[in-house]
Design a protein around this motif. Structure first.
Motif, PDB file in Angstrom:
ATOM      1  N   TYR A 175       9.477 -12.789 -13.283  1.00 32.26           N
ATOM      2  CA  TYR A 175      10.707 -13.451 -13.739  1.00 32.26           C
ATOM      3  C   TYR A 175      11.356 -14.238 -12.600  1.00 32.26           C
ATOM      4  CZ  TYR A 175      15.456 -14.169 -15.392  1.00 32.26           C
ATOM      5  OH  TYR A 175      16.656 -14.746 -15.735  1.00 32.26           O
ATOM      6  N   CYS A 176      11.403 -13.640 -11.419  1.00 36.00           N
ATOM      7  CA  CYS A 176      12.040 -14.301 -10.279  1.00 36.00           C
ATOM      8  C   CYS A 176      11.156 -15.387  -9.673  1.00 36.00           C
ATOM      9  CB  CYS A 176      12.365 -13.265  -9.188  1.00 36.00           C
ATOM     10  SG  CYS A 176      13.615 -12.054  -9.668  1.00 36.00           S
ATOM     11  N   GLY A 177       9.846 -15.283  -9.899  1.00 35.25           N
ATOM     12  CA  GLY A 177       8.916 -16.208  -9.269  1.00 35.25           C
ATOM     13  C   GLY A 177       8.431 -15.720  -7.920  1.00 35.25           C
ATOM     14  N   ALA A 178       8.581 -14.423  -7.672  1.00 40.62           N
ATOM     15  CA  ALA A 178       8.161 -13.825  -6.404  1.00 40.62           C
ATOM     16  C   ALA A 178       6.806 -13.158  -6.558  1.00 40.62           C
ATOM     17  CB  ALA A 178       9.194 -12.797  -5.937  1.00 40.62           C
ATOM     18  N   LYS A 179       6.136 -12.933  -5.436  1.00 45.48           N
ATOM     19  CA  LYS A 179       4.830 -12.283  -5.479  1.00 45.48           C
ATOM     20  C   LYS A 179       4.947 -10.767  -5.641  1.00 45.48           C
ATOM     21  CE  LYS A 179       2.304 -15.695  -2.687  1.00 45.48           C
ATOM     22  NZ  LYS A 179       1.522 -15.911  -1.440  1.00 45.48           N
ATOM     23  N   TYR A 180       6.001 -10.186  -5.043  1.00 39.28           N
ATOM     24  CA  TYR A 180       6.105  -8.735  -5.017  1.00 39.28           C
ATOM     25  C   TYR A 180       7.519  -8.286  -5.366  1.00 39.28           C
ATOM     26  CZ  TYR A 180       1.990  -9.692  -2.172  1.00 39.28           C
ATOM     27  OH  TYR A 180       0.796 -10.183  -1.729  1.00 39.28           O
ATOM     28  N   CYS A 181       7.595  -7.133  -5.996  1.00 35.34           N
ATOM     29  CA  CYS A 181       8.864  -6.476  -6.278  1.00 35.34           C
ATOM     30  C   CYS A 181       8.671  -4.987  -6.009  1.00 35.34           C
ATOM     31  CB  CYS A 181       9.297  -6.713  -7.716  1.00 35.34           C
ATOM     32  SG  CYS A 181      10.715  -5.714  -8.251  1.00 35.34           S
ATOM     33  N   VAL A 182       9.655  -4.387  -5.364  1.00 43.35           N
ATOM     34  CA  VAL A 182       9.625  -2.945  -5.091  1.00 43.35           C
ATOM     35  C   VAL A 182      10.887  -2.332  -5.672  1.00 43.35           C
ATOM     36  CG1 VAL A 182       9.442  -1.144  -3.342  1.00 43.35           C
ATOM     37  CG2 VAL A 182       8.364  -3.386  -2.951  1.00 43.35           C
ATOM     38  N   LEU A 223       5.048  -1.552 -14.054  1.00 43.86           N
ATOM     39  CA  LEU A 223       5.163  -2.687 -14.969  1.00 43.86           C
ATOM     40  C   LEU A 223       6.465  -3.450 -14.765  1.00 43.86           C
ATOM     41  CD1 LEU A 223       3.696  -1.105 -18.227  1.00 43.86           C
ATOM     42  CD2 LEU A 223       2.655  -2.883 -16.795  1.00 43.86           C
ATOM     43  N   PHE A 224       7.557  -2.717 -14.537  1.00 37.48           N
ATOM     44  CA  PHE A 224       8.817  -3.424 -14.290  1.00 37.48           C
ATOM     45  C   PHE A 224       8.725  -4.256 -13.017  1.00 37.48           C
ATOM     46  CE2 PHE A 224      12.857  -3.726 -12.017  1.00 37.48           C
ATOM     47  CZ  PHE A 224      13.527  -4.563 -12.905  1.00 37.48           C
ATOM     48  N   GLU A 225       8.147  -3.708 -11.969  1.00 31.41           N
ATOM     49  CA  GLU A 225       8.008  -4.451 -10.717  1.00 31.41           C
ATOM     50  C   GLU A 225       7.225  -5.742 -10.948  1.00 31.41           C
ATOM     51  OE1 GLU A 225       8.216  -0.793  -7.467  1.00 31.41           O
ATOM     52  OE2 GLU A 225       6.267  -1.449  -8.225  1.00 31.41           O
ATOM     53  N   GLU A 226       6.159  -5.654 -11.707  1.00 32.11           N
ATOM     54  CA  GLU A 226       5.354  -6.846 -11.995  1.00 32.11           C
ATOM     55  C   GLU A 226       6.155  -7.856 -12.824  1.00 32.11           C
ATOM     56  OE1 GLU A 226       1.947  -5.301 -13.986  1.00 32.11           O
ATOM     57  OE2 GLU A 226       1.030  -4.481 -12.147  1.00 32.11           O
TER      58      GLU A 226
END
Length: 364
Positions: A47-54, A39-42
């Motif tokens: 928030y950043c406007g990016a497609k993916y977070c790891v 959930l945090f990654e999503e």
């Protein structure tokens, strides 16, 4: 005494929510790579406007894993500012690459984009700009240079959560952006933590694999990876704080305004302001030729400060065989004159007014 940073005060607003989150995670019995991390990654990607977070274990690992994900030939060169924190350099070395130092702009403290092209060689594979103190580097120009020479751009945004240029947030400008969630950051957890954002699905997937021993399927290892996983507790705490990040950044901007309104460039060199750049003031640094005397004066009058950073990377003992060939007079000038003033979520405008009064009474 006005502390430079008081994490108890900075986190006071969130304590009850933290306690409930801790209880919920403890009751769940799941502590590594579970629902909180997902959930945090999503939420952080959104928030950043990016497609993916790891999510990863810390900011250094975020940088290292991002570099590893591209499989650059060993000993390829990565351009990096000469006044960055040592973690940026360590990531390049840990990825078996060669750091190439470029001096910063003396006004913004970020890499001087006018000097980047002269550092590009046939071995150069990437540029690693560092958004020092919370102000972004000149990303439009850095992106232009990267496209001209077919280079990757991997941003060190450890100090710049929520910063932007012309409304476009950090985390979406380049190939990969790396964050730290060390407790003193504007978006800080209660331990170590980090993350990588990208719009590249393959790179995101590879970093997810690399952070978990190089494994997608348990006991099956595709790559030589690391154990670098953002844990459930820190992800849960970060989810709480992320909802307040814009408030934290606005608060720090208000404190910065007090400094600007009460201090003058004739006495101290203040951070450069620009209407195009949203500075999030992880650090509010001033510069003064009698920095050490000023730091002691402030301490004697009940004000604690810090120095970011007192020793350039090429002057560190650990780097004597790696960076000793570089002459970095601008980085050294910054290191000898910079002083970081109190500007945290736990400080009030009254605190900063008091700091300004003491600064106004300083005489060389």
């Amino acid at each position: 005494m006005i502390e430079y940073e008081n994490l108890k005060k900075s986190n006071a607003k969130f304590i009850d929510q933290y306690k409930q989150k801790f209880s919920d995670i403890l009751d769940s019995g799941w502590f590594v790579l579970g629902n909180e991390v997902k959930l945090f990654e999503e939420e952080f990607a959104d928030y950043c406007g990016a497609k993916y977070c790891v999510g990863v274990a810390n900011g250094l690992d975020a940088l290292t894993l991002a570099l590893m994900a591209y499989d650059f030939p060993e000993h390829s060169e990565v351009i990096v500012p000469s006044n960055t924190y040592i973690a940026t350099i360590l990531a390049i070395i840990n990825a078996k690459l060669i750091p190439v130092l470029v001096e910063p702009n003396i006004e913004t403290y970020n890499i001087d984009e006018t000097k980047i092209e002269s550092a590009v060689t046939a071995k150069t594979k990437a540029i690693m700009p560092v958004h020092l103190y919370g102000r972004m580097a000149n990303m439009p120009e850095i992106i232009r240079i990267s496209q001209k020479y077919n280079l990757k751009v991997i941003e060190d945004a450890a100090q710049a959560h929520g910063a932007s240029i012309n409304g476009k947030k950090v985390g979406t400008w380049s190939d990969v952006t790396c964050f730290s969630f060390y407790p003193t950051k504007n978006l800080g957890c209660l331990g170590d933590g980090g993350a990588v954002t990208t719009n590249n699905e393959q790179i995101a997937d590879k970093i997810r694999t690399l952070r978990n021993y190089g494994s997608k399927i348990k006991y099956h290892n595709e790559y030589v990876g690391l154990n670098s996983r953002l844990d459930e507790l820190q992800a849960g705490f970060l989810r709480i704080k992320l909802r307040c990040l814009d408030v934290i950044n606005a608060h720090k901007n208000n404190l910065a305004k007090v400094y600007y309104d009460n201090l003058h460039n004739s006495d101290y060199i203040l951070p450069t302001q620009s209407a195009d750049y949203y500075h999030v003031y992880h650090v509010f640094n001033i510069r003064h030729k009698q920095r050490d005397k000023l730091k002691q004066f402030l301490f004697d009058h009940g004000i604690k400060t810090d120095i970011h950073y007192p020793i350039p990377p090429n002057d560190q003992k650990a780097m004597q065989y790696v960076l000793s060939q570089y002459q970095t007079p601008i980085a050294k000038e910054i290191a000898m004159t910079t002083l970081s003033l109190p500007i945290s979520f736990g400080h009030t405008e009254e605190d900063v007014v008091q700091v300004c009064k003491i600064l106004q009474s300083f005489h060389e």
